[in-house]
Design an enzyme around this catalytic site. Structure first.
Site, PDB file in Angstrom:
ATOM      1  N   SER A 211       2.517  12.832  -0.221  1.00 28.99           N
ATOM      2  CA  SER A 211       2.433  11.716  -1.178  1.00 28.99           C
ATOM      3  C   SER A 211       1.531  10.642  -0.594  1.00 28.99           C
ATOM      4  O   SER A 211       1.349  10.567   0.625  1.00 28.99           O
ATOM      5  CB  SER A 211       3.819  11.119  -1.395  1.00 28.99           C
ATOM      6  OG  SER A 211       4.235  10.429  -0.229  1.00 28.99           O
ATOM      7  N   ASP A 212       1.002   9.797  -1.449  1.00 31.83           N
ATOM      8  CA  ASP A 212       0.429   8.563  -0.924  1.00 31.83           C
ATOM      9  C   ASP A 212       1.606   7.726  -0.435  1.00 31.83           C
ATOM     10  O   ASP A 212       2.765   8.022  -0.685  1.00 31.83           O
ATOM     11  CB  ASP A 212      -0.413   7.831  -1.990  1.00 31.83           C
ATOM     12  CG  ASP A 212      -1.381   6.828  -1.339  1.00 31.83           C
ATOM     13  OD1 ASP A 212      -1.154   6.439  -0.169  1.00 31.83           O
ATOM     14  OD2 ASP A 212      -2.372   6.426  -1.988  1.00 31.83           O
TER      15      ASP A 212
END
Ligand code: BGC
Length: 805
Positions: A211-212
């Site tokens: 994920s960011d």
């Protein structure tokens, strides 16, 4: 290794730790793995080499340079013990105001894919995992956590996904990072279509999907829809969120196993368990890296205008050179945010020019404009400014009142309380114009979660191109002599107070030194544009140049017609006020730590400019095809209920951005409508000239076969130089509506004066295909295709027709 882990231990491996590491698992001898940002330098662990990356890399149109840049970054990473490089950023530059375009590449999926593959191969050849980000459709920065990019499948397949596809299927990238935003109403980190169907399904991605940073919104949703690693910490993919779900079958244990296996396999594939990641053979700082940084800047700087052959400058004929503007010193190597690399020894445009000019040329420097704090401090309000501090976010309750001589000085004082509680502040002042003319009003906020509006004589000043956190807003008002303006700023903040506002008579902004030096110099170089404060992650930027810069360029050009403007920024910007008044214009993007040397070499002709615009350069923001579609559709907000394990549920408002511009991004729009931007995609001048001839294309070929196209490129001028031959394909007989032309091949050729090179470009099936929305696959409609070759999307002197059967 997997078999030795309990379910709890497996789940523990699904989240990061300490900001920039994967979680270690001593039970199986698995250490933590270190990460670093990103595309322009290995920036997380101290100073580093800052390269011309992102949009500048795309402007080189040089696949081999992309590989070298990747290798250098890979070596820099090894020298810092970094296992994962959190780049490249491969999103499409849909709109010039998107805050992270400078970290990304171009407006064209073919160009992006072409440079991204060797870049990734370069990084990974050094034993470092590259991370293609931000998957997908992170094409704006405002509201980036909550906005949904609503896009039809064909547009995604043809425009926004190919650079990720190439990164995975051709570059074999071993990590991909999901973006913050939602795509068609679903956050990227739990988007079944993006992650399972396309990335892991069709493209066969075997690496780690992370994920960011804080881009995850649902434990089961993320676990079941492809996310392998939640960064920077497991807020959702943790035991609280997943243990019961696995036990009751909502999430299969095999799904968790697959995520762990991806991490283990990558670690084994890269030898992370067999060797130290820190490689003493690599250097923290090296002249080899500096050479790569310089090369990137030299290859990317793009000459857009050179009337009367003002450039290259002849040092023998120059006694005095004036170097003026906010971007000439100190060096502006890159934009702001998580990619911001601190270079050891950046070369500014001022010092680069002085070094190249040599000891006999006088170099005069002026910033040309005040710094923002000086402007705030020196604003002559009619009297003390009234400050009313309300104990609420909406100007209700009884305010504390005080006065101040000026509003905001970020160096010395802060107005109002410094604690972290919500408040709203109303500043009221009046300002009397001494003379008639244009006045600048500048307002700057430097706090998270803040909002403000400015009213002049009771009317809110509108910010059409500065909406939603774009930085920093300014307005120009025409005032009469003696006219008094009542100004009010309503500022809301919930994290301390850092707000400033000032007014200045525009002609007074430009320093006397700048005018004087310009008037007395043989030539003037102005560097204008953006920097880490005005263009960066987390906010969009204006299309207009930052405040005062138009006036500065106008004043300098009025004082000396031999003025060269160098632009710094991630793409196009508004040049309308002064372009006709200056004979020469360069775009340097963000040129990295050697940018000053490169600008000097180009100005003095030591290097013949060879960069080509990787984006269409618009006249105005309004004419950009994304402009009518850039902001969320009014009244179409939806809501999202998020439950983070162990916390109170939160409801988010989800604005929907409808990509009504569809396929017509950048030059696809310009060439399809027959209208013209200021400078077209692919354009860039040289100190020499080139011609194209002898196009050879088969009259017919079988649809799906590889079609070779050959032509000659000749250097018809008197100096050596590089040209980028660009090949565009049109499909006039397609059943579907297609953009008028699309880039499907290019080749950079370096030629001595008089030299000719025969270039052959092989067009594969994809070069002729479009995404068939009904059949959900790439399709070639047999029939007529047109091949065009030239030096920009608009100048294509060679043309041939092919029939595909
Ligand atoms: C950025 C990513 C970056 C990450 C780690 C995020 O804010 O969007 O691009 O890799 O931070 O620094």
């Amino acid at each position: 290794m997997l078999a030795k882990l309990t379910l709890e231990q497996k789940i523990d491996l699904l989240g990061g730790v300490n900001g920039m590491f994967t979680n270690p698992m001593p039970a199986i001898g698995l250490p933590r793995f270190k990460m670093s940002d990103a595309s322009v330098g290995v920036r997380t662990w101290g100073p580093t080499t800052a390269y011309a990356g992102g949009v500048a890399l795309a402007a080189t149109w040089d696949r081999e340079f992309a590989r070298k840049l990747g290798e250098s970054l890979g070596k820099d990473a090894r020298a810092r013990g970094v296992n994962f490089l959190l780049g490249p950023g491969v999103n499409i530059a849909r709109s010039p105001i998107a805050g992270r375009n400078f970290e990304y590449l171009s407006e064209d999926p073919f160009l992006n894919s072409a440079v991204v593959v060797p870049f990734i191969e370069g990084v990974q050849s050094q034993g470092v995992i590259a991370t293609a980000k931000h998957y997908a459709l992170n094409d704006q920065e405002y509201n980036r956590h909550n906005a949904s990019a609503d896009v039809d499948e064909r547009t995604m397949r043809e425009i926004y996904l190919p650079s990720f596809e190439a990164a995975v299927t051709k570059g074999h990238v071993d990590a991909v990072m999901n973006s913050y935003n939602l795509v068609n109403g679903v956050h990227a980190t739990q988007n079944d279509f993006l992650n399972l169907k396309v990335l892991k399904g069709e493209w066969g991605f075997q690496g780690i999907l992370m994920s960011d940073w804080d881009a995850t919104y649902d434990s089961v949703g993320a676990a079941n829809n492809g996310l392998d690693l939640e960064m920077p910490s497991p807020r959702f993919m943790n035991a609280k969120g997943l243990l019961a779900a696995v036990k009751n079958g909502t999430v299969k244990e095999s799904t968790i196993d697959d995520k762990v296996l991806r991490l283990l396999r990558a670690a084994l594939r890269y030898g992370f368990l067999d060797r130290p990641q820190f490689d003493p053979a690599d250097s923290t700082y090296s002249v080899a890296d500096r050479a790569v940084a310089l090369n990137g800047a030299l290859e990317s700087i793009t000459l857009l205008k050179n009337d009367g052959g003002l450039l290259p400058l002849d040092p023998a004929k120059i006694k005095t050179i004036a170097v003026i503007g906010p971007d000439v010193w100190p060096a502006v190597t890159g934009g702001g945010g998580s990619s911001e690399a601190q270079a050891f020894e950046p070369v500014s445009i001022l010092t680069g020019i002085a070094n190249l000019a040599g000891p006999d040329v006088h170099v005069l420097y002026s910033r040309g404009l005040p710094d923002m704090n000086d402007l705030f401090r020196e604003t002559r309000w009619d009297g003390p400014v009234k400050v009313a501090i309300y104990p609420s976010r909406d100007f209700t309750g009884t305010p504390e009142t005080t006065t101040t001589p000026s509003i905001g000085d970020f160096r010395r004082e802060r107005h109002g309380p410094r604690d972290e509680t919500a408040r709203s502040i109303r500043y009221t002042a009046s300002y009397t114009a001494k003379q008639a003319g244009k006045y600048l009003i500048l307002a700057v906020s430097q706090t998270w979660g803040s909002d403000f509006k400015v009213l002049a004589d009771g009317k809110e000043l509108q910010t059409p191109t500065h909406a939603e956190g774009q930085a920093p807003p300014f307005w120009t008002l025409d005032l009469k002599a003696g006219q008094t303006l009542k100004v009010e700023a309503d500022y809301i903040s919930d994290s301390g107070v850092r707000f400033g506002m000032g007014i200045a008579f525009e002609p007074d902004l430009v320093s006397e030194d700048a005018r004087k030096f310009a008037a007395g110099a043989d030539v003037v170089v102005v560097a204008a544009g953006f920097d880490v404060l005005t263009e960066g992650e987390g906010h969009d930027r204006s299309f207009a140049l930052p405040w005062g810069q138009d006036a500065l360029i106008e004043a300098v050009a009025a004082a000396n017609p031999r003025t060269v403007v160098t632009l710094i920024g991630g793409g196009g910007m508004d040049t309308r006020r002064w372009l006709a008044k200056v004979p020469a214009l360069l775009h340097a993007y963000y040129p990295g730590q050697e940018g000053g040397t490169a600008v000097g070499e180009v100005l003095f002709g030591k290097h013949n400019p060879e960069g080509k615009l990787p984006v269409s350069f618009d006249n105005s923001w309004e004419e950009n095809p994304s402009a009518p579609w850039y902001y969320p559709v009014k009244g179409a907000d939806t809501s999202l209920h998020v439950t983070e394990p162990g916390r109170e549920p939160v409801d988010y408002v989800i604005p929907h951005v409808k990509y009504g511009d569809g396929l017509l991004v950048g030059y696809r729009y310009w060439t399809t409508t027959g209208k013209h931007p200021l400078y077209p995609f692919g354009f860039g001048l040289s100190y020499t000239t080139f011609s194209f001839s002898k196009l050879e294309a088969p009259a017919s070929a079988a649809a799906g076969s590889t079609v070779p196209i050959s032509f000659d490129v000749t250097n018809t001028g008197s100096v050596a130089g590089a040209e980028v031959a660009q090949l565009y394909v049109s499909d006039p007989s397609a059943k579907a509506t297609r953009p008028e032309r699309e880039l499907k091949g290019f080749e950079k050729v370096r030629l001595a004066p008089g030299e000719t090179r025969r270039v052959t470009i092989d067009l594969d099936a994809r070069a002729f295909s479009y995404w068939d929305e009904t059949a959900h696959k790439w399709t070639i409609d047999p029939g007529k295709f047109v091949i065009r070759v030239g030096d920009s999307s608009e100048n294509t002197p060679l043309k041939a027709e092919i029939t595909l059967n």
